[in-house]
Design a protein around this motif. Structure first.
Motif, PDB file in Angstrom:
ATOM      1  N   ARG B  58       0.822  -1.214   0.000  1.00 52.65           N
ATOM      2  CA  ARG B  58       0.000   0.000   0.000  1.00 52.65           C
ATOM      3  C   ARG B  58       0.854   1.261   0.000  1.00 52.65           C
ATOM      4  N   SER B  59       2.038   1.167   0.611  1.00 52.82           N
ATOM      5  CA  SER B  59       2.878   2.361   0.731  1.00 52.82           C
ATOM      6  C   SER B  59       3.406   2.834  -0.620  1.00 52.82           C
ATOM      7  N   PHE B  60       3.248   2.009  -1.655  1.00 46.80           N
ATOM      8  CA  PHE B  60       3.696   2.416  -2.992  1.00 46.80           C
ATOM      9  C   PHE B  60       2.538   2.933  -3.838  1.00 46.80           C
ATOM     10  N   PHE B  61       1.376   3.075  -3.222  1.00 44.08           N
ATOM     11  CA  PHE B  61       0.209   3.559  -3.968  1.00 44.08           C
ATOM     12  C   PHE B  61      -0.222   4.940  -3.476  1.00 44.08           C
ATOM     13  N   SER B  62      -1.065   5.586  -4.285  1.00 38.76           N
ATOM     14  CA  SER B  62      -1.456   6.965  -4.007  1.00 38.76           C
ATOM     15  C   SER B  62      -2.374   7.062  -2.787  1.00 38.76           C
ATOM     16  N   ALA B  63      -2.744   8.300  -2.456  1.00 41.23           N
ATOM     17  CA  ALA B  63      -3.561   8.562  -1.272  1.00 41.23           C
ATOM     18  C   ALA B  63      -4.813   7.687  -1.225  1.00 41.23           C
ATOM     19  N   GLY B  64      -5.514   7.615  -2.350  1.00 40.90           N
ATOM     20  CA  GLY B  64      -6.750   6.844  -2.368  1.00 40.90           C
ATOM     21  C   GLY B  64      -6.501   5.376  -2.711  1.00 40.90           C
ATOM     22  N   GLY B  65      -5.310   5.033  -3.135  1.00 41.20           N
ATOM     23  CA  GLY B  65      -4.983   3.652  -3.449  1.00 41.20           C
ATOM     24  C   GLY B  65      -5.165   3.318  -4.920  1.00 41.20           C
ATOM     25  N   GLY B  66      -5.600   4.271  -5.722  1.00 40.07           N
ATOM     26  CA  GLY B  66      -5.928   4.019  -7.119  1.00 40.07           C
ATOM     27  C   GLY B  66      -4.729   3.799  -8.031  1.00 40.07           C
ATOM     28  N   VAL B  69       2.513   4.722  -7.283  1.00 42.70           N
ATOM     29  CA  VAL B  69       3.311   5.952  -7.303  1.00 42.70           C
ATOM     30  C   VAL B  69       4.783   5.698  -6.986  1.00 42.70           C
ATOM     31  N   GLY B  70       5.172   4.424  -6.913  1.00 34.29           N
ATOM     32  CA  GLY B  70       6.579   4.127  -6.640  1.00 34.29           C
ATOM     33  C   GLY B  70       7.015   4.637  -5.277  1.00 34.29           C
ATOM     34  N   TRP B  71       8.161   5.314  -5.254  1.00 35.30           N
ATOM     35  CA  TRP B  71       8.729   5.764  -3.986  1.00 35.30           C
ATOM     36  C   TRP B  71       8.196   7.119  -3.540  1.00 35.30           C
ATOM     37  N   ASP B  72       7.227   7.644  -4.261  1.00 33.95           N
ATOM     38  CA  ASP B  72       6.754   9.002  -3.975  1.00 33.95           C
ATOM     39  C   ASP B  72       6.414   9.262  -2.515  1.00 33.95           C
ATOM     40  N   ASN B 420      -6.450  11.781   5.310  1.00 32.49           N
ATOM     41  CA  ASN B 420      -7.030  10.955   4.256  1.00 32.49           C
ATOM     42  C   ASN B 420      -6.029  10.493   3.206  1.00 32.49           C
ATOM     43  N   ASN B 421      -4.781  10.283   3.611  1.00 34.85           N
ATOM     44  CA  ASN B 421      -3.767   9.815   2.671  1.00 34.85           C
ATOM     45  C   ASN B 421      -3.176   8.525   3.202  1.00 34.85           C
ATOM     46  N   GLN B 422      -3.834   7.408   2.861  1.00 35.60           N
ATOM     47  CA  GLN B 422      -3.375   6.143   3.433  1.00 35.60           C
ATOM     48  C   GLN B 422      -2.115   5.627   2.754  1.00 35.60           C
ATOM     49  N   GLY B 423      -1.778   6.194   1.618  1.00 37.58           N
ATOM     50  CA  GLY B 423      -0.503   5.840   0.994  1.00 37.58           C
ATOM     51  C   GLY B 423       0.649   6.342   1.832  1.00 37.58           C
ATOM     52  N   LEU B 424       0.605   7.631   2.158  1.00 40.12           N
ATOM     53  CA  LEU B 424       1.641   8.216   3.011  1.00 40.12           C
ATOM     54  C   LEU B 424       1.600   7.575   4.396  1.00 40.12           C
ATOM     55  N   GLY B 425       0.396   7.333   4.910  1.00 39.69           N
ATOM     56  CA  GLY B 425       0.248   6.681   6.210  1.00 39.69           C
ATOM     57  C   GLY B 425       0.936   5.322   6.236  1.00 39.69           C
ATOM     58  N   SER B 426       0.750   4.547   5.161  1.00 37.12           N
ATOM     59  CA  SER B 426       1.396   3.227   5.088  1.00 37.12           C
ATOM     60  C   SER B 426       2.911   3.377   5.066  1.00 37.12           C
TER      61      SER B 426
END
Lengths: 293, 453
Positions: B58-66, B69-72, B420-426
């Motif tokens: 999940r940590s490699f995906f965007s805020a909503g998970g769609g 985004v790699g290492w972003d 609301n950014n579970q990508g960054l949260g992960s």
């Protein structure tokens, strides 16, 4: 310091014992001061909880020593008639007790397997458990919130219990395995010769002998779950929230509602303090065994 | 189990002392072990191991998970101000808190061997371990409140300060209107200049009755000024219970003692000063001929020392670490104390007999023998400190929250607390996991070493 004084030879003895006496007085004085410093925070909270909002807004809790008349149980009375607080108190019990029971049962079963059963991959599995001991529960928050949402248990007490049981198990297994390995092998062998199955050995030999260890674990797990705020903050709603979450929601208006806060915080401490003072030996034992072995 | 078992007497280490099984009985044992392990394995697999994998992905995906985004998210973590503050604070925590708790625990454990009430002392220091960090947070937030009338720490500081400093402070004072006094930036002064050898009075109002010291007496008019003197009275121009004439020294008006009065020369320098007596009178002596302004400097009317803004951005992390130490010093003390009691005392006694002093006994013998326990305590505390959440969530008031931020709080904020950014949260959760890896490795090594013994 009587030790050195009795062991040194000749003329030094008198000088040393005088030094020792001064030294002892100093140590006592320092530790008395430290103890007072450590007690003041709790004492302050307790006394704050016994003062009215008005008093708390205009003067500090220490003024009760000069004007004891301001002491009142009003805050507790209003707290106990507040359905949010009483409801969350029940929720805390409904979360902490089942969690403790499940962690103890599952931990004891696995602990027995790790201590006394031989199976392939046992050592590796044990290392996995040791690794999991240190895993921060943050890594599970996002996926479990999603999973519980799908299962329809997000926001329920049941979900919180599942979470706590999962993250309580590594410590439970590790602790109980360490205790169970210390049970003398002859006892198990004797039971086995008598034809006892592993299940019977577990119930009739391990559980009774492991009583103190299980008590230690139970107390530790109970306090841990009782005091949790993070998991409950995410996984409960206003109907299933425990005391910690109910109280923290009062924090935003600090000062105006110091009465609810201090009495609530102290209320949330009462059960842990009773458990702690009644069973502190077991609690200490859990810590010692859990991290030293 | 119905197998015949060779009796194994006095088997030393338990556990592995089962007869070597063969064939079907081996599978049978496996099934039995599985039966005992199953509940734990299901829980650990589904609710701990699977989530770890999920969070990594999940940590490699965007805020909503769609989208991928790699290492972003990991780049954001170190470039975003708020997350970077959190990481920096966590470093500070790890550097300070475990060491402070361990050292304090060590000192307590060593000292308490010398007292008779060791059990009581242990209970007192250890008790905070039993209460929730929420409750501890509420406690410390109250203790460190800025208002010295409410927060015990500032109350103590102000008391100590006023015991050593000058204590004649009359906050809120103002000159009576229309009587020739002006007020500018806290200074109360005569409107016009006054020739030396004359009198300048200061009728003041706006002073709380409780700031007038007990030593204050009925105000008295000043004695006639001689040449080179300026005299006058500073008094509280209020009769308790009402009555009296503004600007007159009536019966029932108190003098204000301890007020500094300056005679300011035309060039702005202070030519001479005096302090008022119990009746509020002052006599400034030794002035050259000329005109002076008489001024009561602002220091007379300051609020005085009001303590420290503990819950401000500057000190907030320090205060929270202090509350952590209050909780965890007991843990380290109990652990080290039990380690101490397991040490063979004869070594220390022998060293003392040979004339070693206490310090050398401690550093050369006790501390090295204790080092395994010290490492356990230290590692446990590091693991614990990295995940610190409750205290940082509870103690800082809104304005200081950004400055106090730590990874666990930031992780909560960005994923659940409105970010609301579970990508960054992960990614933040995985950062925490990476940070505990060294401690995990130490734990595994320690476990293996103990097994080999």
């Amino acid at each position: 310091m009587s030790g050195p004084a009795t062991h040194v030879r000749g003329k030094k003895t008198l000088a040393r014992s005088i030094l020792g006496f001064v030294d002892k007085g100093l140590v006592n004085a320092v530790l008395v001061i430290v103890a007072i410093f450590w007690l003041v925070p709790t004492l302050g909270l307790f006394l704050s909880s016994l003062r009215t909002v008005g008093d708390s807004a205009s003067s500090g809790w220490w003024t009760v020593f000069t004007t004891p008349a301001q002491l009142t149980i009003e805050n507790y009375a209003s707290l106990l008639s507040n359905p949010t607080i009483t409801g969350s108190f029940w929720n805390t019990i409904l979360i902490a007790v089942p969690t403790t029971v499940f962690v103890v049962i599952f931990g004891a079963l696995a602990g027995y397997a790790f201590a006394w059963l031989k199976f392939p991959g046992r050592d590796w599995l044990l290392i996995v458990v040791i690794v999991l001991l240190a895993v921060p529960l943050q890594v599970a928050l996002i996926p479990l919130a999603r999973m519980f949402g799908t299962l329809g248990i997000f926001g329920s007490i049941f979900g919180v219990i599942l979470f706590h049981v999962a993250f309580g198990l590594p410590f439970a297994i590790f602790l109980l395995r360490n205790f169970f390995t210390q049970i003398p092998a002859e006892l198990l062998e004797a039971a086995r010769i008598d034809g006892a199955s592993d299940w019977r050995i577990f119930v009739q030999v391990i559980l009774p002998l492991g009583g103190p260890a299980i008590a230690s674990l139970a107390i530790f797990q109970f306090l841990w779950t009782w005091n949790d705020m993070l998991v409950a903050l995410i996984f409960t709603n206003s109907g299933s929230q425990p005391l910690t979450v109910a109280i923290q929601s009062q924090l935003r208006q600090f000062g105006s509602n110091i009465d609810v806060l201090s009495a609530g915080a102290f209320l949330s401490m009462i059960v842990p303090l009773i458990v702690f003072f009644a069973f502190q030996r077991f609690f200490v034992q859990a810590l010692l065994a859990g991290s030293q072995k | 189990m119905t197998q015949l078992v060779a009796p194994v007497a006095n088997s030393p280490a338990g556990g592995d002392k089962r007869r070597p099984p063969h064939g079907s009985s081996r599978r049978r044992m496996f099934m039995i072990a599985l039966g005992f392990l199953a509940p734990a394995l299901v829980f650990l697999g589904a609710l701990v191991l699977y989530p770890i994998v999920y969070t990594v992905v999940r940590s490699f995906f965007s805020a909503g998970g769609g989208e991928f985004v790699g290492w972003d998210n990991y780049v954001t973590m170190f470039t975003n101000d708020s997350t970077f503050t959190a990481i920096r604070n966590n470093v500070l925590w790890v550097l300070v808190a475990p060491a402070a708790c361990t050292i304090l625990g060590l000192i307590f454990a060593v000292l308490l061997e010398k007292i008779k009430w060791a059990t009581a002392f242990k209970l007192i220091i250890f008790m905070p371990m039993a209460i929730s960090m929420l409750a501890a947070g509420v406690i410390f937030r109250g203790m460190f409140q800025e208002n010295p009338n409410l927060g015990v720490v500032n109350a103590a500081l102000v008391t100590v300060n006023s015991a050593f400093g000058q204590d004649a402070a009359y906050p809120g004072a103002a000159g009576r209107d229309g009587l020739g006094l002006v007020q500018d930036r806290g200074v109360i002064a005569s409107e016009s200049t006054v020739e030396s050898g004359s009198e300048q009075n200061f009728p003041l109002v706006g002073i709380r009755v409780d700031s007038v010291p007990a030593a204050a007496a009925q105000a008295e008019p000043a004695v006639n000024a001689r040449a080179g003197q300026l005299v006058g009275t500073v008094w509280l121009d209020v009769v308790r219970g009402g009555g009296g004439t503004s600007g007159q020294i009536d019966d029932g008006k108190t003098g204000l003692p301890g007020i500094l009065v300056d005679a300011v020369a035309a060039d702005g320098t202070i030519a001479a000063s005096a302090t008022t007596d119990a009746a509020g009178r002052y006599v400034i002596d030794g002035l050259a001929e000329g005109a002076y302004r008489v001024a009561l400097p602002a220091a007379n009317f300051d609020e005085g020392y009001q303590g420290v803004s503990w819950l401000s951005s500057t000190f907030i992390t320090g205060v929270i670490i202090l509350s952590y130490i209050w909780i965890w010093a007991g843990f380290s003390m109990v652990m080290i104390s039990s380690g101490l009691s397991a040490i063979d005392r004869s070594l220390q006694e022998a060293a003392r007999m040979d004339g070693a002093n206490e310090w050398n006994v401690f550093t050369r013998i006790t501390a090295p023998l204790l080092s395994p326990v010290l490492i356990v305590v230290f590692v446990t505390l590091i693991i614990n400190v990295l995940k610190i959440f409750d205290l940082v969530y509870v103690i800082p008031p809104g304005s200081a929250k950004p400055a106090a931020n730590v990874i666990a709080v930031e992780m909560w904020t960005v994923s659940f607390g409105g970010g609301n950014n579970q990508g960054l949260g992960s990614a933040l959760a995985i950062l925490l996991l990476i940070l505990v890896l060294p401690s995990m490795i130490i734990n595994i090594r320690r476990f293996r070493e103990e097994r080999q013994q």
